[in-house]
Design a protein around this motif. Structure first.
Motif, PDB file in Angstrom:
ATOM      1  N   ASP A  62       0.816  -1.213   0.000  1.00 60.06           N
ATOM      2  CA  ASP A  62       0.000   0.000   0.000  1.00 60.06           C
ATOM      3  C   ASP A  62       0.849   1.261   0.000  1.00 60.06           C
ATOM      4  O   ASP A  62       1.957   1.288   0.552  1.00 60.06           O
ATOM      5  CB  ASP A  62      -0.912   0.043   1.228  1.00 60.06           C
ATOM      6  N   ASP A  63       0.290   2.299  -0.610  1.00 61.85           N
ATOM      7  CA  ASP A  63       0.909   3.620  -0.574  1.00 61.85           C
ATOM      8  C   ASP A  63       1.120   4.029   0.883  1.00 61.85           C
ATOM      9  O   ASP A  63       0.244   3.841   1.720  1.00 61.85           O
ATOM     10  CB  ASP A  63      -0.018   4.616  -1.267  1.00 61.85           C
ATOM     11  N   GLY A  64       2.284   4.514   1.192  1.00 63.97           N
ATOM     12  CA  GLY A  64       2.601   4.944   2.552  1.00 63.97           C
ATOM     13  C   GLY A  64       3.252   3.874   3.400  1.00 63.97           C
ATOM     14  O   GLY A  64       3.706   4.158   4.509  1.00 63.97           O
ATOM     15  N   SER A  65       3.331   2.647   2.882  1.00 61.19           N
ATOM     16  CA  SER A  65       3.899   1.550   3.669  1.00 61.19           C
ATOM     17  C   SER A  65       5.384   1.710   3.963  1.00 61.19           C
ATOM     18  O   SER A  65       5.905   1.089   4.882  1.00 61.19           O
ATOM     19  CB  SER A  65       3.676   0.216   2.944  1.00 61.19           C
ATOM     20  N   MET A  66       6.051   2.531   3.188  1.00 66.86           N
ATOM     21  CA  MET A  66       7.484   2.730   3.399  1.00 66.86           C
ATOM     22  C   MET A  66       7.796   4.075   4.065  1.00 66.86           C
ATOM     23  O   MET A  66       8.950   4.453   4.210  1.00 66.86           O
ATOM     24  CB  MET A  66       8.229   2.606   2.066  1.00 66.86           C
ATOM     25  N   ASP A  67       6.746   4.789   4.505  1.00 66.01           N
ATOM     26  CA  ASP A  67       6.940   6.107   5.109  1.00 66.01           C
ATOM     27  C   ASP A  67       7.743   6.068   6.408  1.00 66.01           C
ATOM     28  O   ASP A  67       8.294   7.083   6.818  1.00 66.01           O
ATOM     29  CB  ASP A  67       5.597   6.792   5.367  1.00 66.01           C
ATOM     30  N   ALA A 100       5.494 -18.145  -4.747  1.00 66.07           N
ATOM     31  CA  ALA A 100       5.165 -16.713  -4.780  1.00 66.07           C
ATOM     32  C   ALA A 100       5.342 -16.098  -3.393  1.00 66.07           C
ATOM     33  O   ALA A 100       5.846 -14.978  -3.254  1.00 66.07           O
ATOM     34  CB  ALA A 100       3.737 -16.507  -5.279  1.00 66.07           C
ATOM     35  N   LEU A 101       4.954 -16.841  -2.368  1.00 68.82           N
ATOM     36  CA  LEU A 101       5.090 -16.335  -0.995  1.00 68.82           C
ATOM     37  C   LEU A 101       6.565 -16.203  -0.600  1.00 68.82           C
ATOM     38  O   LEU A 101       6.931 -15.273   0.130  1.00 68.82           O
ATOM     39  CB  LEU A 101       4.350 -17.252  -0.025  1.00 68.82           C
ATOM     40  N   ILE A 102       7.401 -17.087  -1.091  1.00 71.79           N
ATOM     41  CA  ILE A 102       8.839 -16.984  -0.815  1.00 71.79           C
ATOM     42  C   ILE A 102       9.403 -15.706  -1.437  1.00 71.79           C
ATOM     43  O   ILE A 102      10.142 -14.967  -0.786  1.00 71.79           O
ATOM     44  CB  ILE A 102       9.577 -18.239  -1.330  1.00 71.79           C
ATOM     45  N   TRP A 103       9.013 -15.427  -2.687  1.00 74.41           N
ATOM     46  CA  TRP A 103       9.463 -14.183  -3.325  1.00 74.41           C
ATOM     47  C   TRP A 103       8.889 -12.965  -2.613  1.00 74.41           C
ATOM     48  O   TRP A 103       9.583 -11.962  -2.419  1.00 74.41           O
ATOM     49  CB  TRP A 103       9.107 -14.180  -4.813  1.00 74.41           C
ATOM     50  N   ALA A 104       7.631 -13.034  -2.198  1.00 75.73           N
ATOM     51  CA  ALA A 104       7.017 -11.918  -1.472  1.00 75.73           C
ATOM     52  C   ALA A 104       7.759 -11.649  -0.169  1.00 75.73           C
ATOM     53  O   ALA A 104       7.957 -10.484   0.213  1.00 75.73           O
ATOM     54  CB  ALA A 104       5.546 -12.200  -1.200  1.00 75.73           C
ATOM     55  N   ALA A 105       8.188 -12.698   0.508  1.00 75.68           N
ATOM     56  CA  ALA A 105       8.950 -12.526   1.753  1.00 75.68           C
ATOM     57  C   ALA A 105      10.283 -11.833   1.482  1.00 75.68           C
ATOM     58  O   ALA A 105      10.706 -10.969   2.259  1.00 75.68           O
ATOM     59  CB  ALA A 105       9.177 -13.879   2.427  1.00 75.68           C
ATOM     60  N   ARG A 106      10.912 -12.178   0.387  1.00 79.45           N
ATOM     61  CA  ARG A 106      12.188 -11.535   0.039  1.00 79.45           C
ATOM     62  C   ARG A 106      11.977 -10.059  -0.282  1.00 79.45           C
ATOM     63  O   ARG A 106      12.763  -9.206   0.121  1.00 79.45           O
ATOM     64  CB  ARG A 106      12.828 -12.264  -1.137  1.00 79.45           C
ATOM     65  N   ILE A 107      10.892  -9.776  -0.999  1.00 83.52           N
ATOM     66  CA  ILE A 107      10.573  -8.386  -1.329  1.00 83.52           C
ATOM     67  C   ILE A 107      10.228  -7.615  -0.060  1.00 83.52           C
ATOM     68  O   ILE A 107      10.695  -6.489   0.139  1.00 83.52           O
ATOM     69  CB  ILE A 107       9.429  -8.331  -2.363  1.00 83.52           C
ATOM     70  N   ALA A 108       9.421  -8.216   0.821  1.00 82.17           N
ATOM     71  CA  ALA A 108       9.030  -7.549   2.070  1.00 82.17           C
ATOM     72  C   ALA A 108      10.256  -7.202   2.905  1.00 82.17           C
ATOM     73  O   ALA A 108      10.350  -6.094   3.452  1.00 82.17           O
ATOM     74  CB  ALA A 108       8.087  -8.448   2.867  1.00 82.17           C
ATOM     75  N   LYS A 109      11.183  -8.134   2.996  1.00 84.12           N
ATOM     76  CA  LYS A 109      12.396  -7.882   3.781  1.00 84.12           C
ATOM     77  C   LYS A 109      13.210  -6.751   3.166  1.00 84.12           C
ATOM     78  O   LYS A 109      13.672  -5.861   3.877  1.00 84.12           O
ATOM     79  CB  LYS A 109      13.231  -9.160   3.877  1.00 84.12           C
ATOM     80  N   ALA A 134       5.222  -4.837   4.585  1.00 79.85           N
ATOM     81  CA  ALA A 134       4.408  -6.009   4.266  1.00 79.85           C
ATOM     82  C   ALA A 134       3.990  -6.002   2.801  1.00 79.85           C
ATOM     83  O   ALA A 134       3.832  -4.939   2.193  1.00 79.85           O
ATOM     84  CB  ALA A 134       3.174  -6.039   5.166  1.00 79.85           C
ATOM     85  N   GLN A 135       3.803  -7.194   2.261  1.00 83.27           N
ATOM     86  CA  GLN A 135       3.391  -7.366   0.874  1.00 83.27           C
ATOM     87  C   GLN A 135       2.105  -8.186   0.809  1.00 83.27           C
ATOM     88  O   GLN A 135       1.918  -9.116   1.588  1.00 83.27           O
ATOM     89  CB  GLN A 135       4.476  -8.103   0.087  1.00 83.27           C
ATOM     90  N   GLU A 136       1.242  -7.854  -0.115  1.00 83.75           N
ATOM     91  CA  GLU A 136       0.029  -8.633  -0.374  1.00 83.75           C
ATOM     92  C   GLU A 136       0.279  -9.487  -1.610  1.00 83.75           C
ATOM     93  O   GLU A 136       0.875  -9.011  -2.580  1.00 83.75           O
ATOM     94  CB  GLU A 136      -1.151  -7.699  -0.629  1.00 83.75           C
ATOM     95  N   VAL A 137      -0.143 -10.732  -1.584  1.00 87.67           N
ATOM     96  CA  VAL A 137       0.059 -11.643  -2.709  1.00 87.67           C
ATOM     97  C   VAL A 137      -1.297 -12.083  -3.238  1.00 87.67           C
ATOM     98  O   VAL A 137      -2.131 -12.579  -2.476  1.00 87.67           O
ATOM     99  CB  VAL A 137       0.878 -12.884  -2.282  1.00 87.67           C
TER     100      VAL A 137
END
Length: 113
Positions: free
Chosen positions: A9-14, A87-96, A101-104
């Motif tokens: 979401d927008d603002g998640s990295m604020d 997909a969840l493994i890649w999402a975890a790498r992106i989230a880190k 947090a990432q939505e899949v």
């Protein structure tokens, strides 16, 4: 193979201090390079904050930003992998790497697209 949308979401990295953003960007780019090397990367990118223009079903153009309380996408990745688990493994790498947090969500198959 299925395609998955991984988004935040927008603002998640604020919460990330300005001084840390270059390192976070490099960490995220490293994951993208790994996904490309693995052959799973389709496309991705950030979305400018509230620069929305909406084209209604009748063709009417509404210039944004629109005032709404719902969350909007701040960035996304589209990958193609055999399973949701991968997909969840890649999402975890992106989230880190992005420190948020990432939505899949699986993208529905449409042979015309």
């Amino acid at each position: 193979m299925a395609r998955y949308l991984i988004s935040f979401d927008d603002g998640s990295m604020d919460h990330i201090p300005e001084a840390d953003l270059p390192a976070v960007g490099e960490a995220a780019h490293a994951v993208v390079r790994e996904a490309k090397a693995a052959g799973v990367w389709i496309f991705g990118g950030g979305v400018r904050r509230q620069q929305t223009t909406i084209v209604a079903a009748d063709g009417t153009i509404l210039l944004g930003p629109t005032i709404e309380t719902k969350a909007v996408v701040g960035g996304f990745s589209i990958i193609e992998v055999p399973t949701l688990d991968e997909a969840l493994i890649w999402a975890a790498r992106i989230a880190k790497s992005c420190q948020c947090a990432q939505e899949v969500r699986e993208i529905m198959f449409d042979r015309e697209s």
